[in-house]
Design a protein around this motif. Structure first.
Motif: not given
Length: 158
Positions: A66-69, A91-92, A99-100, A107-108
């Motif tokens: 969770i933290y690293l991403p 680009n993750f 990821g979502s 997209h934004l």
């Protein structure tokens, strides 16, 4: 006959032997129970230590997933905002909420980039139209000045 001889003497001897055997068994049982208690406490300590170790490993794994991403995405977003480069992307790629979130942010950025390009194009069109209008206005002004000068000369000639 003496008190230690005969049937009563044999019974006393057997009772003393039985008492001694019971005392030995009682001491052996106490020692066995003490050893079992010690083994239970050692086993319990090992189990608790293993649970704590597994918990630390699981917490570390969860925090890394969770933290690293999130740190990576935050760093990229900070870089994009500092450079104002809407062509960059986070680009993750992952199949979870992070990821979502990354895909939605990319997209934004795409929509903002397209909007910025459209606004820039419209701005250039408005600027070109403004230059054209300025040129036309200058030409009209020159023509108007020439007309005024002609009218003035004609009045002076009369």
């Amino acid at each position: 006959m003496s008190p230690s001889e005969g049937l009563i003497g044999d019974m006393r001897t057997k009772i003393h032997a039985t008492e001694d055997a019971l005392n030995i068994m009682q001491n052996a049982l106490r020692d066995a129970v003490a050893k079992l208690q010690t083994n239970v406490f050692i086993t319990l300590g090992i189990v608790i230590a293993a649970i704590i170790g597994i918990s630390v490993v699981l917490i570390t794994m969860v925090s890394r997933t969770i933290y690293l991403p999130i740190q990576l995405i935050t760093s990229k977003i900070r870089n994009i905002s500092q450079n104002l480069d809407l062509t960059q992307r986070v680009n993750f790629n992952s199949r979870d909420e992070i990821g979502s979130l990354s895909n939605s942010f990319d997209h934004l950025l795409g929509v903002l980039c397209d909007t910025t390009v459209a606004v820039k194009g419209t701005s250039n069109s408005v600027s070109d139209a403004s230059v054209t209008l300025t040129h036309i206005t200058n030409e009209v002004s020159k023509a108007s000045n020439l007309q005024q000068q002609r009218n003035k000369r004609l009045r002076q000639q009369k």
